[in-house]
Design a protein around this motif. Structure first.
Motif, PDB file in Angstrom:
ATOM      1  N   MET A 467     -41.685 -23.357  18.403  1.00 35.90           N
ATOM      2  CA  MET A 467     -42.613 -24.737  18.146  1.00 35.90           C
ATOM      3  C   MET A 467     -43.105 -25.595  19.475  1.00 35.90           C
ATOM      4  SD  MET A 467     -39.519 -26.502  16.157  1.00 35.90           S
ATOM      5  CE  MET A 467     -37.934 -26.449  17.277  1.00 35.90           C
ATOM      6  N   THR A 469     -43.385 -28.063  20.905  1.00 36.35           N
ATOM      7  CA  THR A 469     -42.615 -29.718  21.199  1.00 36.35           C
ATOM      8  C   THR A 469     -43.164 -30.215  22.381  1.00 36.35           C
ATOM      9  OG1 THR A 469     -40.930 -28.592  22.642  1.00 36.35           O
ATOM     10  CG2 THR A 469     -40.668 -29.535  20.698  1.00 36.35           C
ATOM     11  N   GLU A 536     -43.621 -24.923  12.749  1.00 39.92           N
ATOM     12  CA  GLU A 536     -43.657 -26.234  12.126  1.00 39.92           C
ATOM     13  C   GLU A 536     -42.502 -26.381  11.305  1.00 39.92           C
ATOM     14  OE1 GLU A 536     -48.297 -27.853  11.996  1.00 39.92           O
ATOM     15  OE2 GLU A 536     -47.204 -27.373  10.023  1.00 39.92           O
ATOM     16  N   ASN A 537     -41.346 -27.201  11.685  1.00 40.75           N
ATOM     17  CA  ASN A 537     -40.057 -27.330  11.334  1.00 40.75           C
ATOM     18  C   ASN A 537     -39.259 -28.946  10.607  1.00 40.75           C
ATOM     19  OD1 ASN A 537     -37.145 -26.350  10.845  1.00 40.75           O
ATOM     20  ND2 ASN A 537     -36.722 -28.381  11.659  1.00 40.75           N
ATOM     21  N   ASN A 580     -46.799 -32.333  16.102  1.00 36.83           N
ATOM     22  CA  ASN A 580     -46.470 -31.260  17.024  1.00 36.83           C
ATOM     23  C   ASN A 580     -46.676 -32.056  18.114  1.00 36.83           C
ATOM     24  OD1 ASN A 580     -48.906 -32.029  18.386  1.00 36.83           O
ATOM     25  ND2 ASN A 580     -49.461 -29.949  17.719  1.00 36.83           N
TER      26      ASN A 580
END
Length: 717
Positions: A467, A469, A536-537, A580
């Motif tokens: 990800m 982040t 992406e979560n 993000n």
């Protein structure tokens, strides 16, 4: 008395008039319906006149395999069984508020009027209710018992964790609960209900999995509730809810079934076509996936009702079975089965979990052919783009491909474990796979490159779920899941995806994470995967929880089966915040979610809910069924069929009325003939219950391939 016999003999229930919301229409002079030479038609009447919304079922054993067809009567009790293969059939009436009518022999081209038999009392009527009505009689521990070490419940288990495991991410992930065979206790397990349930969950080669869920994760707390449930059923208690007869589009459904495989082995799934172009293999064979149960791929020709078992080649002679630790089944039974005793009935070298057809009609399979540790050299090659970034030491299931035209069977030796698979819409014809569990990666095959070289090292890749982040828009150095977060670095998501689907909008890859409440992920390959691949979560917010199978529609909206009793949808276009960076925590787009409750009753005492425990959702991108493009559908695993969410927002139940106990783990839509109207379209599913001997009919019953069609009206032929 056998379970099958008791279904018909231990009956008593309300009369049909109580069930019908409106009084029946008066009998008209019409006693015949229009039919062709390959149809059977007529009128079903009862004591008060025509019987609307009941099933007429035809069954024959004259064909190469047992075949059935079922239709629903219209508001005047009329029916037409269309397009029957030439044979002699046993015909009868089944419906809510009734008991089965006597079977009458007939054949295509004949008129046959039938007389419905009202149930003498409520107990008789209830024997025909879908399993969900019986399963919801089971009590759920009240909310106050969770969250602390009270009684048998572990302190870290929440009520939604309990439900998740008692539904589609646990018990009902393998078989129905609430059927006659599960709501009653076989005598072999003894008289004490609690002891009997402890023995029951140890039965067979899946015993270890059941024990790990019930006695391990839930500390045996469900045993008391299961025992109380079956005790009350044994004393004559009946469901507090009653099903309604089919209405509207539900009366236009035609259901055909064919037996295949054999009575000892189950099928996980089946495939009929290339989902990107559902005219591929039109009218052709149907291919089954046996998972742990056997080393054959069952094949059905629906035109002739002929079946065969294709013996899957295993490349390595010294390969061991895919059973035991890390698998969902043992080499030998943990405890004796009420049906098969101590016999070992499953054999898992092939272990084909899921398949897809490509544009050439070839069958691509998530299947095994070598030892999981016998990785090819390129898996450790520091010059391989994927191995360099994230080496994978084992592969529990690989890929194979079978060409029905040439009978050629090839092995694609991938480094990652495969589970589900789906093709992208790109120039490379990329095949994406999930791992289902373990490995920590998502893998793919560049099929174009594989066809040119037949070299996995050149055509296979995989990626960890990384990800963005730190929000710089690219993949960079990342922290591991067990390390503290670093705002200057990206972060690896420690889970693996279970379901996998590829968006036709942008070829992003979507999948589910089977935790609780769980999540879905969107994987963007980028220009140079895996170096450019980002994830992406999106966590599932309440009231939803417990994702399992999911699919994406042609607009890029993701649909997912949830243990909360919903089909959930996620529309990324509705997200208001950044996708993000440090604010993309997983909880950053609740506005993208919507929840649609499945039909059926729920458990008492936990608020509005459906106990439906759907295993998988699929989107009809090409209108293969006839309800329109992009209609999401789910397996209805406690309601003997499928369920579709119509364009009007209403749920439509597609029930298999016979044999009771149908349980699908996936579905597929195929267009056999785009110019043939409803006759050239339909849905396909296989009965995927791990215990086919638990369906109506008992021991000796085989898995089925099932075809659902939607007529414009109940009399179309």
């Amino acid at each position: 008395m056998s379970m099958k016999s008791s279904l018909y003999l231990s009956v008593a229930a309300i009369g049909a008039a109580v069930l019908l919301a409106v009084p029946p229409a008066p009998v008209t002079a019409q006693t015949t319906v229009a039919i062709d030479n390959d149809d059977i038609g007529g009128v079903v009447t009862g004591a008060s006149g025509p019987e609307a919304g009941v099933w007429v079922i035809a069954e024959t054993k004259d064909l190469p395999t047992r075949f059935t067809k079922a239709v629903v009567t219209d508001d005047q009790g009329r029916y037409v069984l269309p397009d029957l293969p030439k044979a002699k059939y046993q015909i009868w009436v089944r419906g809510y508020g009734l008991v089965d009518s006597p079977k009458v022999e007939s054949e295509p081209g004949k008129q046959l009027n039938l007389r419905a038999v009202p149930a003498p009392n409520e107990a008789a009527a209830a024997q025909y209710y879908p399993a969900i009505h019986w399963y919801t009689m089971m009590k759920i521990p009240e909310a106050s018992l969770f969250g602390a070490a009270r009684g048998d419940l572990p302190a870290n288990v929440k009520q939604i964790d309990y439900l998740n495991l008692m539904k589609n991410n646990g018990c009902v992930g393998c078989h129905q609960l609430g059927t006659l065979s599960t709501r009653t206790i076989p005598a072999v397990f003894g008289n004490s209900s609690k002891d009997a349930w402890m023995k029951r969950i140890q039965a067979g080669q899946a015993g270890e999995l059941m024990v790990n869920i019930i006695a391990g994760q839930l500390n045996a707390a469900p045993i008391a509730y299961l025992a109380d449930w079956t005790d009350r059923v044994a004393k004559g208690e009946l469901p507090s809810t009653k099903p309604t007869r089919p209405q509207g589009l539900e009366r236009n459904v035609v259901v055909s079934t064919w037996d295949w495989a054999d009575e000892k082995h189950y099928l996980h799934d089946m495939v009929t076509t290339d989902r990107r172009n559902p005219t591929v293999n039109g009218g052709g064979p149907v291919y089954g996936q046996p998972e742990y149960s056997m080393g054959f791929m069952p094949i059905l020709d629906p035109k002739t009702a002929k079946t065969e078992n294709f013996k899957a080649p295993i490349r390595d002679a010294d390969m061991h079975e895919n059973l035991g630790p890390t698998h969902a089944a043992r080499v030998n039974p943990l405890g004796p089965s009420a049906y098969w005793g101590d016999e070992k009935i499953w054999e898992a070298y092939f272990n084909n979990h899921n398949s897809m057809l490509d544009e050439k009609g070839r069958v691509w399979m998530a299947a095994s052919f070598r030892d999981e540790k016998n990785q090819p050299a390129y898996c450790k090659d520091p010059n391989h783009p994927s191995a360099k970034l994230f080496p994978v030491p084992v592969s529990g299931r690989q890929l194979t491909v079978y060409d029905p035209k040439t009978k050629k069977y090839d092995f694609v030796d991938v480094c990652f474990t495969t589970h589900h698979l789906n093709f992208a819409h790109d120039a490379n014809n990329t095949l994406w796979t999930s791992s289902g569990g373990g490995g920590g990666v998502v893998g793919w095959v560049n099929v174009k490159k594989w066809e040119e070289t037949h070299d996995p090292a050149q055509s296979v890749g995989w990626t960890a779920l990384v990800m963005d982040t730190n929000g710089d828009g690219k993949r960079g150095e990342y922290t591991e899941p067990n390390q503290p977060a670093d705002p200057t670095k990206d972060r690896r998501l420690g889970q693996v995806i279970y379901a996998v689907a590829v968006s036709p909008v942008d070829n992003s890859v979507w999948g589910t994470i089977r935790q609780n409440p769980g999540a879905i992920v969107r994987i963007v390959p980028g220009a140079n995967p895996p170096e450019t691949t980002l994830t992406e979560n999106f966590n599932v917010p309440l009231p939803g929880f417990g994702p399992r199978g999911g699919d994406v529609d042609s607009q890029g909206v993701y649909w997912v089966s949830l243990a909360s009793g919903h089909i959930g949808s996620f529309d990324r276009r509705k997200c208001k915040g950044p996708m993000n960076g440090p604010q993309a925590t997983g909880n950053h787009c609740p506005e993208g979610w919507a929840f649609h409750q499945y039909p059926g009753p729920g458990f008492a005492g936990i608020g509005p809910n459906s106990a439906e425990s759907s295993y998988y959702s699929w989107v009809d991108q090409h209108d293969t069924f006839g309800m329109g493009k992009d209609v999401p559908m789910s397996t209805a695993n406690l309601m003997d069929g499928l369920v579709a969410l119509g364009k009007d927002g209403k749920m439509v139940s597609l029930r298999v009325p016979y044999p009771m106990g149908f349980f699908a783990k996936g579905l597929d839509g195929r267009i056999d003939d785009p110019n043939a109207g409803w006759k050239g379209r339909g849905l396909w599913a296989s009965s995927g219950d791990r215990a086919p001997w638990q369906v109506e009919g008992g021991k000796g019953m085989k898995p089925m391939a099932v075809h659902f069609q939607l007529r414009p009206n109940p009399l179309a032929h």
